[in-house]
Write a protein that holds these residues in place. Structure first.
Motif, PDB file in Angstrom:
ATOM      1  N   LYS A   1      -6.697   1.848  21.463  1.00 10.79           N
ATOM      2  CA  LYS A   1      -5.349   2.175  21.039  1.00 10.79           C
ATOM      3  C   LYS A   1      -4.388   1.046  21.417  1.00 10.79           C
ATOM      4  O   LYS A   1      -4.368   0.579  22.549  1.00 10.79           O
ATOM      5  CB  LYS A   1      -4.890   3.481  21.670  1.00 10.79           C
ATOM      6  CG  LYS A   1      -3.541   3.958  21.132  1.00 10.79           C
ATOM      7  CD  LYS A   1      -3.168   5.311  21.701  1.00 10.79           C
ATOM      8  CE  LYS A   1      -1.850   5.788  21.114  1.00 10.79           C
ATOM      9  NZ  LYS A   1      -1.464   7.121  21.644  1.00 10.79           N
ATOM     10  N   GLY A   2      -3.591   0.625  20.449  1.00 10.33           N
ATOM     11  CA  GLY A   2      -2.604  -0.434  20.669  1.00 10.33           C
ATOM     12  C   GLY A   2      -3.144  -1.837  20.490  1.00 10.33           C
ATOM     13  O   GLY A   2      -2.381  -2.807  20.540  1.00 10.33           O
ATOM     14  N   ARG A   3      -4.438  -1.978  20.258  1.00 11.10           N
ATOM     15  CA  ARG A   3      -4.985  -3.323  20.089  1.00 11.10           C
ATOM     16  C   ARG A   3      -4.716  -3.833  18.674  1.00 11.10           C
ATOM     17  O   ARG A   3      -4.538  -3.062  17.739  1.00 11.10           O
ATOM     18  CB  ARG A   3      -6.479  -3.335  20.386  1.00 11.10           C
ATOM     19  CG  ARG A   3      -6.796  -3.023  21.843  1.00 11.10           C
ATOM     20  CD  ARG A   3      -8.262  -3.234  22.157  1.00 11.10           C
ATOM     21  NE  ARG A   3      -8.547  -2.951  23.553  1.00 11.10           N
ATOM     22  CZ  ARG A   3      -8.354  -3.801  24.549  1.00 11.10           C
ATOM     23  NH1 ARG A   3      -7.878  -5.008  24.290  1.00 11.10           N
ATOM     24  NH2 ARG A   3      -8.637  -3.450  25.789  1.00 11.10           N
ATOM     25  N   TYR A   4      -4.715  -5.188  18.547  1.00 14.90           N
ATOM     26  CA  TYR A   4      -4.514  -5.786  17.229  1.00 14.90           C
ATOM     27  C   TYR A   4      -5.350  -7.063  17.150  1.00 14.90           C
ATOM     28  O   TYR A   4      -5.734  -7.651  18.166  1.00 14.90           O
ATOM     29  CB  TYR A   4      -3.035  -6.109  16.984  1.00 14.90           C
ATOM     30  CG  TYR A   4      -2.533  -7.282  17.795  1.00 14.90           C
ATOM     31  CD1 TYR A   4      -2.533  -8.567  17.263  1.00 14.90           C
ATOM     32  CD2 TYR A   4      -2.092  -7.107  19.104  1.00 14.90           C
ATOM     33  CE1 TYR A   4      -2.095  -9.645  18.015  1.00 14.90           C
ATOM     34  CE2 TYR A   4      -1.655  -8.178  19.856  1.00 14.90           C
ATOM     35  CZ  TYR A   4      -1.654  -9.453  19.310  1.00 14.90           C
ATOM     36  OH  TYR A   4      -1.236 -10.526  20.046  1.00 14.90           O
ATOM     37  N   SER A   5      -5.637  -7.505  15.910  1.00 17.25           N
ATOM     38  CA  SER A   5      -6.382  -8.744  15.671  1.00 17.25           C
ATOM     39  C   SER A   5      -5.952  -9.294  14.314  1.00 17.25           C
ATOM     40  O   SER A   5      -5.987  -8.565  13.313  1.00 17.25           O
ATOM     41  CB  SER A   5      -7.887  -8.492  15.696  1.00 17.25           C
ATOM     42  OG  SER A   5      -8.599  -9.679  15.438  1.00 17.25           O
TER      43      SER A   5
ATOM     44  N   ARG B   1      -3.457  -0.693  16.361  1.00 15.50           N
ATOM     45  CA  ARG B   1      -4.353   0.428  16.076  1.00 15.50           C
ATOM     46  C   ARG B   1      -3.852   1.718  16.721  1.00 15.50           C
ATOM     47  O   ARG B   1      -3.312   1.712  17.820  1.00 15.50           O
ATOM     48  CB  ARG B   1      -5.757   0.102  16.582  1.00 15.50           C
ATOM     49  CG  ARG B   1      -6.384  -1.092  15.876  1.00 15.50           C
ATOM     50  CD  ARG B   1      -7.723  -1.448  16.486  1.00 15.50           C
ATOM     51  NE  ARG B   1      -8.290  -2.636  15.844  1.00 15.50           N
ATOM     52  CZ  ARG B   1      -9.399  -3.233  16.246  1.00 15.50           C
ATOM     53  NH1 ARG B   1     -10.056  -2.743  17.288  1.00 15.50           N
ATOM     54  NH2 ARG B   1      -9.845  -4.289  15.603  1.00 15.50           N
ATOM     55  N   ARG B   2      -4.100   2.810  15.966  1.00 17.90           N
ATOM     56  CA  ARG B   2      -3.701   4.126  16.467  1.00 17.90           C
ATOM     57  C   ARG B   2      -4.864   4.873  17.113  1.00 17.90           C
ATOM     58  O   ARG B   2      -4.686   5.962  17.649  1.00 17.90           O
ATOM     59  CB  ARG B   2      -3.155   4.978  15.315  1.00 17.90           C
ATOM     60  CG  ARG B   2      -1.920   4.377  14.649  1.00 17.90           C
ATOM     61  CD  ARG B   2      -1.490   5.233  13.467  1.00 17.90           C
ATOM     62  NE  ARG B   2      -0.331   4.686  12.793  1.00 17.90           N
ATOM     63  CZ  ARG B   2       0.938   4.940  13.138  1.00 17.90           C
ATOM     64  NH1 ARG B   2       1.184   5.745  14.171  1.00 17.90           N
ATOM     65  NH2 ARG B   2       1.926   4.407  12.471  1.00 17.90           N
ATOM     66  N   ILE B   3      -6.065   4.297  17.021  1.00 16.48           N
ATOM     67  CA  ILE B   3      -7.241   4.991  17.542  1.00 16.48           C
ATOM     68  C   ILE B   3      -7.079   5.172  19.043  1.00 16.48           C
ATOM     69  O   ILE B   3      -6.732   4.229  19.765  1.00 16.48           O
ATOM     70  CB  ILE B   3      -8.516   4.190  17.231  1.00 16.48           C
ATOM     71  CG1 ILE B   3      -8.654   4.002  15.720  1.00 16.48           C
ATOM     72  CG2 ILE B   3      -9.749   4.868  17.808  1.00 16.48           C
ATOM     73  CD1 ILE B   3      -9.801   3.106  15.333  1.00 16.48           C
ATOM     74  N   PRO B   4      -7.305   6.371  19.529  1.00 13.78           N
ATOM     75  CA  PRO B   4      -7.103   6.624  20.965  1.00 13.78           C
ATOM     76  C   PRO B   4      -8.142   5.931  21.835  1.00 13.78           C
ATOM     77  O   PRO B   4      -8.994   5.197  21.357  1.00 13.78           O
ATOM     78  CB  PRO B   4      -7.219   8.152  21.052  1.00 13.78           C
ATOM     79  CG  PRO B   4      -8.048   8.536  19.878  1.00 13.78           C
ATOM     80  CD  PRO B   4      -7.749   7.565  18.784  1.00 13.78           C
TER      81      PRO B   4
END
Length: 446
Positions: free
Chosen positions: A401-405, A394-397
Motif C-alpha cells: 500500500k502506497g508504493r509506486y513505480s 497503490r491502494r492494495i493493503p
C-alpha cells in the motif's frame, strides 16, 4: 748688502743712517717688481746679519727693500745679482672667502718649478664649498695645479641651506589606497629627492597623480625645493556580477557512464566514458535567468532551474570543449569551459529507460511507515517541459500500500505528490539509464 753666490745669502754690510741697527723693519726680496715679495727678515736688523734666501728660490737680479713696518715705507732699496742654482721657485698663494667658512690644504707655500699639487678645500660646519676663483676655476673641492708660475687661488664657500619643506600626500577617493615616501618622514631639507609609491587597497587600482607631480606610474619622484602637495588617484575595480563554474566534469577526473568518477593523472582535461551530466554552479545578486550549454561552440540547450544541468550523450572519440554561459535577470553574463576527451560509441544504449520507485508514507503514522494509497503523483520533465506524466500510488493493503513505480527516460524530473487533506510535497529527481532511483515521500496532514 754683500751677496754670496754659493750659499744664496745676503749679508748686511752696514746700516744707514749711522748707527748699529735698524729697529722694527722688514727686509723683502723679490725678482719681479710686480710679483710677490719674500720676507727674508723682520724686526731688528744689524750689520753683519745674514739674510738666507735659499727657501725663496731667488737668483739673478734680486731686488731688496727695507721697509719701516709702522708706516710700510721703503727706507732702503737696492738690487744685487745672485747666480744661485738653475732651479726656479714659485709662490702658491691661497685665500679663503669668506675667511671663516673653511680651509685649504695645502694652505700655500713656495714650490720648485714643475711641482704638481692637489689642492683641496674643506668647509666648516654650516658652509659648503662653492667654487674656485683667481688663477684657477672649477666647482669640485679638489683641483690639480702645476707650479710653473706664481699662482694665487681663492676657495669660495657659501652658507649651507637650512631650509626644510613639507610634503603633503592625499588619496582619492578616501580609503582606496595609501602612499609611501622614501626617505620617509614628510619633512625634508632643501633639494632632497623623495620617491613616492602608491599602493591600492583591495577593490581599487592606482590611476594617476595630481598636484605637484603627474603621471600614471605608481612610483614617481619629486625634488623638495618648496612645500609640496601630491594626490594619488585610485579607481574602483569592477567586480563580475555573475559567477559561473562547471563543477562536473572537471579536468583531471575520469567519469564512467555518468555514474561515478575517479581522479586521474592527466590534469589538462576530463576523460568521459559514455554520457555525462554537465553540472553548473552559477550565482548573481540579480538571480540567474538561465544557463546555456555549448559543445565545441554549438548550442546544446538551456536550463533555467537550479541545479543547472545538461545531460550530454553524443557519439564521439576525441577531445571537445564544453562551454557554459550564465545570464542573470540584469542581462549580465559570465562563462566557463572545460576540455574533455569523450569516448562514447553507442549513445543510444545509454538512453534506455530507468525506474523511479518508492513509497508514499502517511505523516500521521510515520513510525509505522504506513503507506498512503491512491495518492496523485505527477512527474514533469525538467529537460522537456512538454513531458508530464501522472500516476497513483497503490491502494492494495498490507506491504504494497502506497508504493509506486514509474519508468522514465534518463534525465531530470520534478515529482509532485498530493492527496486530499495532506500538504503537497515536491522533489527533484534524476533518472539514470537502466538504473532504479528510489525516493520516498512523507505527506503531513493539513
Amino acid at each position: 748688502f754683500i751677496s754670496d753666490d754659493v750659499a744664496d745669502t745676503l749679508t748686511v754690510a752696514s746700516v744707514s743712517p749711522s748707527g748699529i741697527s735698524w729697529d722694527n723693519v722688514s727686509i723683502e726680496c723679490y725678482n719681479d717688481t710686480d710679483g710677490p715679495a719674500y720676507i727674508a727678515m723682520s724686526g731688528v736688523v744689524e750689520a753683519g746679519d745674514v739674510v738666507n734666501i735659499t727657501d725663496a728660490g731667488l737668483y739673478g737680479t734680486v731686488y731688496v727693500d727695507v721697509v719701516w713696518i709702522p708706516t710700510n715705507e721703503i727706507i732702503y732699496h737696492s738690487s744685487l745679482y745672485i747666480s744661485g742654482s738653475e732651479s726656479k721657485y714659485y709662490i702658491l698663494e691661497v685665500l679663503v672667502s669668506p675667511d671663516y667658512a673653511g680651509y685649504v690644504v695645502p694652505s700655500g707655500g713656495i714650490y720648485e718649478e714643475g711641482t704638481e699639487l692637489t689642492v683641496t678645500a674643506y668647509a666648516y660646519e654650516g658652509y659648503v664649498f662653492d667654487h674656485w676663483s683667481g688663477d684657477v676655476s672649477g666647482s669640485e673641492p679638489s683641483i690639480d695645479v702645476t707650479m710653473n708660475s706664481n699662482i694665487s687661488i681663492v676657495a669660495n664657500f657659501v652658507a649651507e641651506s637650512t631650509e626644510h619643506y613639507n610634503l603633503y600626500t592625499n588619496v582619492e577617493p578616501l580609503g582606496s589606497g595609501y602612499v609611501t615616501l622614501s626617505p620617509s618622514g614628510g619633512y625634508y631639507e632643501d633639494n632632497t629627492e623623495v620617491t613616492l609609491t602608491a599602493y591600492a587597497y583591495e577593490g581599487y587600482v592606482f590611476d594617476h597623480w595630481s598636484g605637484d607631480v603627474s603621471g600614471s606610474s605608481a612610483t614617481t619622484q619629486i625634488i623638495m625645493d618648496s612645500d609640496k602637495n601630491v594626490v594619488a588617484h585610485f579607481v574602483e575595480v569592477a567586480t563580475p556580477v555573475v559567477s559561473v563554474e562547471i563543477t562536473r566534469p572537471k579536468a583531471g577526473y575520469l567519469y564512467v557512464k555518468d555514474v561515478y568518477s575517479l581522479p586521474r593523472l592527466a590534469k589538462s582535461s576530463a576523460f568521459v566514458i559514455g554520457p555525462i551530466t554537465i553540472n553548473v554552479s552559477a550565482d548573481s545578486p540579480h538571480g540567474i535567468k538561465r544557463v546555456d550549454f555549448y559543445l565545441d561552440g554549438e548550442y546544446l540547450g538551456s536550463d533555467s532551474i537550479y541545479p543547472y544541468e545538461y545531460r550530454l550523450n553524443v557519439r564521439s572519440i576525441g577531445v571537445h570543449n564544453i562551454t557554459v554561459v550564465a545570464y542573470d535577470w540584469d542581462d549580465s553574463t559570465a562563462s566557463d569551459y572545460v576540455s574533455a576527451f569523450i569516448f562514447n560509441l553507442m549513445p543510444r544504449k545509454y538512453e534506455r529507460p530507468g525506474v523511479l520507485k518508492g513509497k508514499i508514507i502517511d505523516g500521521n503514522k510515520m513510525l509505522l511507515r504506513k503507506g498512503l494509497g491512491g495518492v496523485n503523483i505527477t512527474v514533469i520533465s525538467m529537460d522537456n517541459s512538454s513531458f508530464v506524466k501522472t500516476v497513483h500510488s497503490r491502494r492494495i493493503p498490507l506491504l504494497n500500500k502506497g508504493r509506486y513505480s514509474i519508468r522514465l527516460d534518463p534525465g531530470r524530473y520534478i515529482v509532485i505528490v498530493s492527496a486530499p487533506g495532506y500538504n503537497t510535497v515536491e522533489k527533484q529527481v534524476k533518472i539514470i539509464a537502466k538504473k532504479t532511483t528510489r525516493e520516498n515521500f512523507y505527506l503531513s496532514p493539513i
